[in-house]
Scaffold this motif. Structure first.
Motif, PDB file in Angstrom:
ATOM      1  N   SER A 139      35.626 -37.939   3.685  1.00 23.05           N
ATOM      2  CA  SER A 139      35.871 -39.243   3.066  1.00 23.05           C
ATOM      3  C   SER A 139      35.535 -39.129   1.581  1.00 23.05           C
ATOM      4  O   SER A 139      34.439 -39.462   1.137  1.00 23.05           O
ATOM      5  N   ASN A 140      36.518 -38.631   0.830  1.00 16.42           N
ATOM      6  CA  ASN A 140      36.306 -38.366  -0.588  1.00 16.42           C
ATOM      7  C   ASN A 140      37.305 -39.175  -1.399  1.00 16.42           C
ATOM      8  O   ASN A 140      38.512 -38.987  -1.281  1.00 16.42           O
ATOM      9  N   ALA A 141      36.797 -40.089  -2.213  1.00 17.79           N
ATOM     10  CA  ALA A 141      37.671 -40.967  -3.006  1.00 17.79           C
ATOM     11  C   ALA A 141      38.306 -40.259  -4.186  1.00 17.79           C
ATOM     12  O   ALA A 141      39.228 -40.772  -4.809  1.00 17.79           O
ATOM     13  N   PHE A 142      37.815 -39.045  -4.520  1.00 13.87           N
ATOM     14  CA  PHE A 142      38.275 -38.368  -5.730  1.00 13.87           C
ATOM     15  C   PHE A 142      39.097 -37.110  -5.450  1.00 13.87           C
ATOM     16  O   PHE A 142      39.495 -36.406  -6.363  1.00 13.87           O
ATOM     17  N   SER A 143      39.337 -36.782  -4.185  1.00 12.41           N
ATOM     18  CA  SER A 143      40.160 -35.615  -3.859  1.00 12.41           C
ATOM     19  C   SER A 143      40.835 -35.839  -2.514  1.00 12.41           C
ATOM     20  O   SER A 143      40.543 -36.806  -1.810  1.00 12.41           O
ATOM     21  N   VAL A 144      41.740 -34.940  -2.170  1.00 12.50           N
ATOM     22  CA  VAL A 144      42.473 -35.056  -0.913  1.00 12.50           C
ATOM     23  C   VAL A 144      41.518 -34.818   0.254  1.00 12.50           C
ATOM     24  O   VAL A 144      40.730 -33.870   0.257  1.00 12.50           O
ATOM     25  N   ASN A 145      41.579 -35.664   1.257  1.00 15.47           N
ATOM     26  CA  ASN A 145      40.727 -35.520   2.424  1.00 15.47           C
ATOM     27  C   ASN A 145      41.317 -34.533   3.422  1.00 15.47           C
ATOM     28  O   ASN A 145      42.503 -34.218   3.386  1.00 15.47           O
ATOM     29  N   THR A 146      40.473 -34.059   4.325  1.00 13.55           N
ATOM     30  CA  THR A 146      40.882 -33.134   5.371  1.00 13.55           C
ATOM     31  C   THR A 146      41.125 -33.889   6.674  1.00 13.55           C
ATOM     32  O   THR A 146      40.282 -34.687   7.094  1.00 13.55           O
ATOM     33  N   PHE A 147      42.266 -33.654   7.280  1.00 11.68           N
ATOM     34  CA  PHE A 147      42.588 -34.235   8.581  1.00 11.68           C
ATOM     35  C   PHE A 147      42.855 -33.087   9.549  1.00 11.68           C
ATOM     36  O   PHE A 147      43.785 -32.294   9.348  1.00 11.68           O
ATOM     37  N   ASN A 148      42.039 -32.972  10.586  1.00 12.66           N
ATOM     38  CA  ASN A 148      42.176 -31.883  11.547  1.00 12.66           C
ATOM     39  C   ASN A 148      42.634 -32.391  12.905  1.00 12.66           C
ATOM     40  O   ASN A 148      42.478 -33.570  13.234  1.00 12.66           O
ATOM     41  N   LEU A 149      43.189 -31.476  13.695  1.00 13.42           N
ATOM     42  CA  LEU A 149      43.631 -31.787  15.047  1.00 13.42           C
ATOM     43  C   LEU A 149      42.543 -31.394  16.041  1.00 13.42           C
ATOM     44  O   LEU A 149      41.888 -30.355  15.888  1.00 13.42           O
ATOM     45  N   HIS A 150      42.382 -32.226  17.063  1.00 10.24           N
ATOM     46  CA  HIS A 150      41.397 -31.985  18.107  1.00 10.24           C
ATOM     47  C   HIS A 150      42.049 -32.156  19.475  1.00 10.24           C
ATOM     48  O   HIS A 150      42.956 -32.967  19.640  1.00 10.24           O
ATOM     49  N   LEU A 151      41.553 -31.393  20.432  1.00 11.18           N
ATOM     50  CA  LEU A 151      42.069 -31.446  21.801  1.00 11.18           C
ATOM     51  C   LEU A 151      40.971 -31.920  22.733  1.00 11.18           C
ATOM     52  O   LEU A 151      39.838 -31.424  22.688  1.00 11.18           O
ATOM     53  N   ILE A 152      41.301 -32.887  23.581  1.00 17.72           N
ATOM     54  CA  ILE A 152      40.366 -33.347  24.601  1.00 17.72           C
ATOM     55  C   ILE A 152      41.054 -33.359  25.955  1.00 17.72           C
ATOM     56  O   ILE A 152      42.286 -33.349  26.046  1.00 17.72           O
ATOM     57  N   SER A 153      40.252 -33.356  26.996  1.00 18.42           N
ATOM     58  CA  SER A 153      40.747 -33.502  28.356  1.00 18.42           C
ATOM     59  C   SER A 153      40.217 -34.809  28.923  1.00 18.42           C
ATOM     60  O   SER A 153      39.068 -35.190  28.658  1.00 18.42           O
ATOM     61  N   THR A 154      41.038 -35.492  29.699  1.00 19.40           N
ATOM     62  CA  THR A 154      40.588 -36.740  30.322  1.00 19.40           C
ATOM     63  C   THR A 154      39.618 -36.468  31.466  1.00 19.40           C
ATOM     64  O   THR A 154      39.034 -37.403  32.013  1.00 19.40           O
ATOM     65  N   LYS A 155      39.434 -35.177  31.820  1.00 25.81           N
ATOM     66  CA  LYS A 155      38.570 -34.848  32.954  1.00 25.81           C
ATOM     67  C   LYS A 155      37.233 -34.240  32.544  1.00 25.81           C
ATOM     68  O   LYS A 155      36.387 -33.978  33.397  1.00 25.81           O
ATOM     69  N   THR A 156      37.056 -33.958  31.245  1.00 24.92           N
ATOM     70  CA  THR A 156      35.782 -33.422  30.763  1.00 24.92           C
ATOM     71  C   THR A 156      35.404 -34.117  29.462  1.00 24.92           C
ATOM     72  O   THR A 156      36.181 -34.912  28.923  1.00 24.92           O
ATOM     73  N   ASP A 157      34.227 -33.792  28.958  1.00 24.44           N
ATOM     74  CA  ASP A 157      33.763 -34.374  27.697  1.00 24.44           C
ATOM     75  C   ASP A 157      33.896 -33.401  26.530  1.00 24.44           C
ATOM     76  O   ASP A 157      33.434 -33.685  25.435  1.00 24.44           O
ATOM     77  N   PHE A 158      34.515 -32.253  26.750  1.00 28.90           N
ATOM     78  CA  PHE A 158      34.624 -31.263  25.688  1.00 28.90           C
ATOM     79  C   PHE A 158      35.661 -31.674  24.651  1.00 28.90           C
ATOM     80  O   PHE A 158      36.687 -32.274  24.962  1.00 28.90           O
TER      81      PHE A 158
END
Length: 416
Positions: A338-357
């Motif tokens: 969350s940086n107002a003075f530069s481009v922010n980083t947006f990453n992809l994440h994977l989750i399973s509906t059957k675990t908490d990982f």
């Protein structure tokens, strides 16, 4: 703390087949492969272009350590080249042009000097050579008995911004080596394949007074208007049978998700939240997932179409603005800075509906619009980093990412 760590390891072993657990295949453990070019037609530039395409595809199937040396051979030789005698596998191919100027390719696969597989390919024009390359990698993957990589042969459709209020809709292969501009001249965005056959698609036109969803039949080149709405109109997903589509419309001032029947031409409002609900995706089991601001920031929720029950699906990230579902898995985009003075980083994440990982799939740049392959083997996404736009491919069970940059313009959205 020791008890917690031991439990974490135990749970990790119990769910070792879960795609949210990182699968690391050491490169040294993969069998080696060399590629021999026995072509008898075409100039050196085209020969090298095809060789590089084939090597890239063989790397993407992630089964071999592929040697990148371009070596010439005689197709009918019974033994592989001396330089390749220690390789586990050798792929030899011959390109030639027939009397109709079509591109033909014969290939055979050696395992320790023994021919174990062969096949022949033909396309009418050499400029679509990359589809033969994809097919060869696909067939070798099948021969090796690995899970299907059918997605390699599918086409990608994307919108490219080329100037203010100007865009093009392009059909391409997954590596962007082949590109065909099919819609141009205005501001046309959010293309979406209309069926499995990929012979028709939807897109949003912003040229009229109202955003309008249009349908294009590729074979006939006919374009027809489907539905318009003030403020917002996007087709975010299409059902497996192509009979239902999920729309984001702002008919009441705020965007909501609607279910549109392509046969009856009627629609039904699915979400009624007073804030923002967008990007609906079919999840199976009579359920959709979507992005909503009902927590005060964008996050991923699900809703059952039969009972109306809404459930929060993601508990990590404060700006989760796009998602895709495949079976028990959800891939989503989350803001990591969350940086107002530069481009922010947006990453992809994977989750399973059957675990908490939670498994983070990317590390740098702006990674967005993830889409699962139909079989769930891979994820395609858009990556913007250092002023360059690219298509990314993630092989989940091989823990590998591949990027294919766009030479000019910026990818606005895409579908697979």
């Amino acid at each position: 703390m020791k008890i917690f760590f031991s439990l974490f390891i135990l749970v990790g072993l119990l769910f070792a087949s879960d795609a949210t657990i990182e699968v690391v295949k050491k490169a040294d453990s993969l069998p080696s492969m060399a590629v021999e070019d026995a072509s008898i037609s075409y100039d050196d530039t085209f020969k090298l272009r095809f060789f590089k395409s084939l090597v890239a595809d063989l790397n993407v199937i992630s089964l071999f350590n592929v040697n990148r040396h371009h070596r010439l051979a005689n197709y009918n030789d019974t033994n592989v080249l001396v330089e390749n005698k220690d390789m586990s596998y050798v792929l030899r191919y011959k390109m030639f042009e027939d009397d109709n100027r079509a591109l033909n390719i014969e290939m055979k696969l050696f395992n320790r000097d023994e021919e174990v597989f062969s096949k022949r390919y033909r396309v009418n024009k050499k400029n679509i050579y990359m589809f033969i390359s994809h097919a060869m990698a696909y067939d070798i993957n099948e021969f090796m008995g690995e899970p299907s990589v059918e997605w390699m042969k599918r086409k990608v459709i994307f919108a490219r911004i080329i100037a203010p209020k100007k865009s093009e809709i392009i059909i391409a292969d997954y590596t962007l080596s082949y590109q065909h501009v099919i819609i141009k001249g205005g501001l046309d965005i959010f293309p979406k394949w209309a069926n499995k056959a990929q012979n028709a698609f939807y897109y949003t036109s912003l040229d009229p007074l109202k955003p309008t969803l249009k349908y294009v039949d590729i074979k006939t080149a006919k374009v027809k208007n489907i539905i318009s709405s003030d403020g917002m109109m996007v087709c975010s997903d299409v059902s497996e049978d192509g009979k239902s589509i999920l729309l984001t419309m702002a008919r009441n001032g705020q965007p909501d998700i609607y279910l549109y029947n392509t046969t009856t031409k009627k629609y039904k409002r699915i979400t009624t939240y007073s804030g923002i609900d967008v990007n609906g995706q079919f999840m199976g089991d009579n359920k959709i997932i979507f992005i909503s601001s009902r927590l005060g920031y964008p996050n991923v929720f699900s809703k059952r179409l039969d009972t109306g029950i809404v459930e929060q699906m993601v508990y990590y990230g404060k700006s989760n603005s796009s998602c895709s579902a495949q079976g028990q898995y959800i891939v989503y985009e989350a803001r990591e800075s969350s940086n107002a003075f530069s481009v922010n980083t947006f990453n992809l994440h994977l989750i399973s509906t059957k675990t908490d990982f939670i498994r983070r799939l990317t590390a740098t740049g702006i990674n967005e619009f993830p889409r699962f392959s139909k079989d769930g083997d891979a994820i395609i996404f858009i990556k913007n980093y250092k002023s360059q736009s690219a298509i990314g491919i993630i092989r989940l069970m091989h823990n590998k990412n591949y990027l294919f940059p766009l030479k000019s313009g910026k990818i606005q959205s895409m579908d697979w």
